[in-house]
Write an enzyme that holds these catalytic residues in place. Structure first.
Site, mmCIF file in Angstrom:
data_model
loop_
_atom_site.group_PDB
_atom_site.id
_atom_site.type_symbol
_atom_site.label_atom_id
_atom_site.label_comp_id
_atom_site.label_asym_id
_atom_site.label_seq_id
_atom_site.Cartn_x
_atom_site.Cartn_y
_atom_site.Cartn_z
ATOM 1 N N TYR A 66 -30.884 -55.002 26.856
ATOM 2 C CA TYR A 66 -31.689 -53.362 26.392
ATOM 3 C C TYR A 66 -31.807 -53.802 24.764
ATOM 4 C CZ TYR A 66 -31.163 -48.662 24.041
ATOM 5 O OH TYR A 66 -31.453 -48.101 23.654
ATOM 6 N N ASN A 93 -40.709 -42.237 23.535
ATOM 7 C CA ASN A 93 -39.239 -42.085 23.633
ATOM 8 C C ASN A 93 -39.107 -42.753 24.981
ATOM 9 O OD1 ASN A 93 -36.776 -40.466 23.216
ATOM 10 N ND2 ASN A 93 -37.534 -39.595 25.001
ATOM 11 N N LYS A 103 -35.428 -53.041 22.639
ATOM 12 C CA LYS A 103 -35.882 -52.506 20.914
ATOM 13 C C LYS A 103 -35.824 -52.983 19.967
ATOM 14 C CE LYS A 103 -34.823 -48.206 23.630
ATOM 15 N NZ LYS A 103 -35.582 -47.654 23.395
ATOM 16 N N ASP A 120 -46.116 -41.780 34.102
ATOM 17 C CA ASP A 120 -45.715 -43.097 33.695
ATOM 18 C C ASP A 120 -45.980 -43.788 33.120
ATOM 19 O OD1 ASP A 120 -44.151 -45.870 33.732
ATOM 20 O OD2 ASP A 120 -45.041 -45.645 36.674
HETATM 21 N N1 LIG Z 1 -29.078 -41.319 24.047
HETATM 22 C C1 LIG Z 1 -28.190 -42.685 22.898
HETATM 23 O O1 LIG Z 1 -27.456 -41.965 22.636
HETATM 24 C C2 LIG Z 1 -29.381 -42.855 22.171
HETATM 25 C C3 LIG Z 1 -29.418 -44.079 21.242
HETATM 26 C C4 LIG Z 1 -30.438 -44.707 20.201
HETATM 27 C C5 LIG Z 1 -31.734 -45.048 21.311
HETATM 28 N N2 LIG Z 1 -31.603 -44.184 22.224
HETATM 29 C C6 LIG Z 1 -32.843 -44.430 23.298
HETATM 30 O O2 LIG Z 1 -34.028 -42.601 23.034
HETATM 31 C C7 LIG Z 1 -35.054 -42.207 24.227
HETATM 32 C C8 LIG Z 1 -34.291 -41.570 24.881
HETATM 33 O O3 LIG Z 1 -33.140 -41.748 25.154
HETATM 34 P P1 LIG Z 1 -32.270 -40.264 26.079
HETATM 35 O O4 LIG Z 1 -30.837 -41.018 25.750
HETATM 36 O O5 LIG Z 1 -32.685 -39.189 25.978
HETATM 37 O O6 LIG Z 1 -32.742 -41.424 27.512
HETATM 38 P P2 LIG Z 1 -32.543 -40.104 29.299
HETATM 39 O O7 LIG Z 1 -32.463 -41.116 30.221
HETATM 40 O O8 LIG Z 1 -31.182 -38.721 28.981
HETATM 41 O O9 LIG Z 1 -33.738 -40.002 29.178
HETATM 42 C C9 LIG Z 1 -35.104 -40.784 29.332
HETATM 43 C C10 LIG Z 1 -36.487 -39.819 29.848
HETATM 44 O O10 LIG Z 1 -37.387 -41.173 29.804
HETATM 45 C C11 LIG Z 1 -37.714 -40.737 31.344
HETATM 46 N N3 LIG Z 1 -38.530 -41.586 31.650
HETATM 47 C C12 LIG Z 1 -37.911 -42.472 32.418
HETATM 48 N N4 LIG Z 1 -38.593 -43.682 32.225
HETATM 49 C C13 LIG Z 1 -40.432 -43.223 32.725
HETATM 50 C C14 LIG Z 1 -41.891 -43.925 32.348
HETATM 51 N N5 LIG Z 1 -41.891 -44.660 34.041
HETATM 52 N N6 LIG Z 1 -42.086 -42.743 32.008
HETATM 53 C C15 LIG Z 1 -42.006 -41.770 31.865
HETATM 54 N N7 LIG Z 1 -41.072 -40.953 31.230
HETATM 55 C C16 LIG Z 1 -40.209 -41.996 32.468
HETATM 56 C C17 LIG Z 1 -36.890 -40.155 32.286
HETATM 57 O O11 LIG Z 1 -37.389 -39.280 33.801
HETATM 58 C C18 LIG Z 1 -35.618 -38.989 31.522
HETATM 59 O O12 LIG Z 1 -36.638 -38.198 31.357
HETATM 60 C C19 LIG Z 1 -34.693 -43.900 24.642
HETATM 61 O O13 LIG Z 1 -35.869 -44.949 24.257
HETATM 62 C C20 LIG Z 1 -33.117 -44.820 23.978
HETATM 63 O O14 LIG Z 1 -33.379 -45.922 24.398
HETATM 64 C C21 LIG Z 1 -31.295 -43.213 22.872
#
Ligand SMILES: NC(=O)c1ccc[n+]([C@@H]2O[C@H](COP(=O)([O-])OP(=O)(O)OC[C@H]3O[C@@H](n4cnc5c(N)ncnc54)[C@H](O)[C@@H]3O)[C@@H](O)[C@H]2O)c1
Length: 233
Positions: free
Chosen positions: A161, A92, A165, A65
């Protein structure tokens, strides 16, 4: 261009159970790194690590976590125990909750601050303590933080958000400076994905992460790399 080679590296990816994190874990493994998938989602995380193992990679799951200091302490210890070192940490794990400022819900903003900002800061802390000279890994390394195009682009409905970031972006710069000045031999960079969560979008970001984690970027620190096709120009 020659593909970055991460053979012999040990990497930990937070939020590695699914989405972009799972893509990053796979890309690091493909480049030759041994990978720890670190996540709160135990079943999903184990399945992701098992799928990587099926491809011949060295991969394992560790429960983490990111908002919890003691959880980091345990996860990094387990990673070093399992993989024999720690060279790369990808912060991430992140949460995205949209909403207008006029409707702001404090609980939602606190949740994003907790995971996105505190989680990344703790990741940097524990990466530094493990990788710096005298640490239990001790060979220096690279931290890559996943920010977002939302750190630099203003769009309605993403104020909370975006703020978190932007904080990840600033954390990255300060961390790189501290690591440099204090001789930790750890580079710290971030990427700003603006991707749609498609396989192709994921690949664009994971390529950037692998580059920043690798020796190809050995003179790059304190940088933020947009991976959003010119959204912010
Ligand atoms: N998907 C996009 O288009 C996008 C765009 C820009 C930035 N991001 C960034 O990329 C990263 C991943 O995004 P995503 O879309 O794959 O998200 P997602 O929700 O699909 O996956 C996030 C993962 O983080 C885990 N997680 C959440 N809280 C947690 C904690 N306290 N400890 C450990 N793990 C935890 C979740 O269980 C999940 O496996 C994020 O930081 C997001 O802000 C995503």
């Amino acid at each position: 261009m020659r593909r970055p080679d991460l053979s012999g590296c040990a990497a930990l990816v937070t939020g590695g159970a699914r989405g972009l994190g799972a893509g990053v874990a796979a890309a690091l493994a493909e480049a030759g790194a041994a990978v720890v998938v670190a996540d709160v989602r135990e079943d999903l995380g184990r399945a992701t690590a098992d799928a990587l193992k099926q491809t011949g990679a060295i991969a394992t799951f560790v429960r983490l976590d990111v908002t919890d200091d003691a959880s980091w302490e345990r996860a990094v210890g387990e990673t070093i125990g399992e993989l024999g070192g720690l060279d790369v940490v990808v912060n991430n794990a992140g949460v995205w909750i949209s909403g207008l400022l006029a409707d702001l819900d404090p609980a939602e903003v606190r949740r994003m601050l907790d995971v996105n900002v505190l989680g990344t800061a703790l990741g940097i802390k524990h990466a530094f303590r493990a990788m710096r000279p005298g640490g239990p890994a001790g060979n220096g390394g690279a931290v890559v933080n996943i920010a977002s195009a939302a750190a630099t682009v203003a769009l309605p409905g993403i104020a909370g958000y975006s703020a978190t970031k932007s904080a990840v972006d600033r954390l990255t710069r300060v961390a790189a400076t501290e690591a440099g000045k204090l001789g930790y031999d750890v580079r710290v960079n971030c990427v700003y994905p603006g991707l749609e969560p498609t396989a192709q979008g994921t690949r664009l970001t994971t390529d950037a992460v692998v580059f920043l984690a690798s020796d190809a970027a050995r003179f790059v620190t304190g940088a933020g790399l947009p991976v959003e096709g010119g959204l912010d120009t």
